[in-house]
Design an enzyme around this catalytic site. Structure first.
Site, PDB file in Angstrom:
ATOM      1  N   ASP A 242       0.814  -1.205   0.067  1.00  0.00           N
ATOM      2  CA  ASP A 242       0.091  -0.036   0.107  1.00  0.00           C
ATOM      3  C   ASP A 242       0.910   1.233  -0.009  1.00  0.00           C
ATOM      4  O   ASP A 242       1.642   1.477   0.780  1.00  0.00           O
ATOM      5  CB  ASP A 242      -0.748   0.001   1.328  1.00  0.00           C
ATOM      6  CG  ASP A 242      -2.028   1.086   1.275  1.00  0.00           C
ATOM      7  OD1 ASP A 242      -2.039   1.914   0.456  1.00  0.00           O
ATOM      8  OD2 ASP A 242      -2.654   1.013   1.974  1.00  0.00           O
ATOM      9  N   GLY A 268      -1.984  -5.027  -1.726  1.00  0.00           N
ATOM     10  CA  GLY A 268      -2.077  -3.526  -1.542  1.00  0.00           C
ATOM     11  C   GLY A 268      -3.096  -2.947  -0.828  1.00  0.00           C
ATOM     12  O   GLY A 268      -3.437  -3.660   0.344  1.00  0.00           O
ATOM     13  N   HIS A 269      -3.679  -1.846  -1.128  1.00  0.00           N
ATOM     14  CA  HIS A 269      -4.405  -1.091  -0.291  1.00  0.00           C
ATOM     15  C   HIS A 269      -5.705  -1.653   0.090  1.00  0.00           C
ATOM     16  O   HIS A 269      -6.337  -1.771   1.176  1.00  0.00           O
ATOM     17  CB  HIS A 269      -4.934   0.283  -1.027  1.00  0.00           C
ATOM     18  CG  HIS A 269      -5.607   1.220  -0.188  1.00  0.00           C
ATOM     19  ND1 HIS A 269      -5.308   1.865   0.920  1.00  0.00           N
ATOM     20  CD2 HIS A 269      -6.883   1.780  -0.468  1.00  0.00           C
ATOM     21  CE1 HIS A 269      -5.996   2.727   1.612  1.00  0.00           C
ATOM     22  NE2 HIS A 269      -7.119   2.585   0.757  1.00  0.00           N
ATOM     23  N   PHE A 270      -6.413  -2.611  -1.094  1.00  0.00           N
ATOM     24  CA  PHE A 270      -7.547  -3.387  -0.930  1.00  0.00           C
ATOM     25  C   PHE A 270      -7.074  -4.723  -0.748  1.00  0.00           C
ATOM     26  O   PHE A 270      -7.413  -5.533  -1.626  1.00  0.00           O
ATOM     27  CB  PHE A 270      -8.392  -2.968  -2.097  1.00  0.00           C
ATOM     28  CG  PHE A 270      -9.110  -1.528  -2.034  1.00  0.00           C
ATOM     29  CD1 PHE A 270     -10.209  -1.406  -1.031  1.00  0.00           C
ATOM     30  CD2 PHE A 270      -8.712  -0.598  -2.864  1.00  0.00           C
ATOM     31  CE1 PHE A 270     -10.471  -0.062  -0.902  1.00  0.00           C
ATOM     32  CE2 PHE A 270      -9.284   0.834  -2.994  1.00  0.00           C
ATOM     33  CZ  PHE A 270     -10.145   0.951  -1.848  1.00  0.00           C
TER      34      PHE A 270
END
Length: 294
Positions: A242, A268-270
């Site tokens: 992320d 990553g972020h999700f």
């Protein structure tokens, strides 16, 4: 692990229709799942069925997001304080007096405001890229946002608008995801978010919230004091790639909660888009140990 259905419901809270997803037994320990920007409870679609046999899972769409009402920015104060107050009222409307929190992105300052206001209601916290520390802010990703927070002008607004474009949203989903997991990412996710973000009125809603994010920085010391005084059980399951909320934000929890359980995942972020089974397993183990009997 059995797979139970997910129900799609609405409730009126302070005159606003709030959409939420619910799964699991009514008498089971409650996990309140609070999504981030630019998505909705849709982000939990793969997680809810994996935990619904043991927990009551409730995932609302914040006002202005997903399938919840989206009143004009002139009619509702789109601030994090305003969303937190509405979320608190939502929990009261559903009769939730004890619950664990799952916080991601925007869900972190919203959920942690709930914890400050009613620490006795919070049984545990799961933070999935949900930040509460300055060192968790990715420098490059936050540069345009910090410029907007410092001074809101047409010039500082324009770069921030790009964040909620289709390309900007896709960047949030794909960045930091290794090649071996890229094919697990569903393009439906960012197209779903982009379609909802393109609705009339969203420009004012989202710019207002992003400009207000500095109010969350001001509360970071209070959030950290809450961790120290409450010793709330905390699990961080964090996408280590992320670039919005970087891994240092996950590691920082141990400064105030020495027993915090930190798991950095290769995504990553999700993180749920690629690692829902792993995250479900970690949450199940964590909640079994910390909220049994709630």
């Amino acid at each position: 692990m059995s797979v139970l259905p997910v129900h799609h419901r609405t409730v009126t809270v302070r005159g606003h229709e709030i959409f939420y997803r619910e799964a699991g037994p009514a008498d089971a320990p409650v996990l309140l799942l609070l999504h981030g920007f630019p998505t909705s409870s849709h982000m939990f679609r793969d997680l809810l069925p994996r935990l619904a046999d043991r927990y009551r899972l409730i995932a609302p769409d914040h006002l202005g997001f997903g399938r919840s009402a989206a009143p004009d920015a002139a009619d509702f104060p789109y601030t994090f304080a305003g969303l937190a107050e509405l979320t608190s009222a939502f929990t009261e409307a559903l009769g939730l007096d004890r619950f664990a929190l799952y916080i991601q992105d925007y869900g972190a300052p919203i959920g942690l405001r709930l914890a400050l206001a009613h620490p006795e209601r919070i049984t545990a916290i799961v933070s999935q890229n949900g930040n509460a520390y300055e060192e968790g802010l990715g420098a490059e990703a936050w540069a345009p946002v910090l410029a907007l927070i410092a001074e809101r002008t047409p010039e500082t607004e324009e770069p921030v608008r790009a964040i909620r474009s289709l390309d900007g949203i896709r960047w949030q989903y794909e960045t930091g995801v290794p090649a071996e997991f890229r094919e697990l990412l569903s393009p439906d996710a960012w197209h779903h978010d982009a379609a909802l973000m393109s609705r009339e009125g969203q420009d004012a809603v989202q710019l207002g919230l992003i400009a207000d994010y500095g109010a969350n920085f001001a509360l970071y010391p209070a959030f950290q004091e809450y961790f120290r005084t409450s010793r709330v059980p905390l699990l961080a399951v964090w996408g280590e790639g992320d670039e919005v909320f970087v891994p240092a934000g996950a590691e920082a929890f141990r400064r105030d909660l020495p027993d915090a359980e930190i798991h950095l995942l290769p995504t990553g972020h999700f993180a749920l888009e690629t690692h829902a089974p792993r995250i479900a397993s970690l949450i199940d183990d964590f909640l079994t140990r910390h909220v049994k009997g709630e």
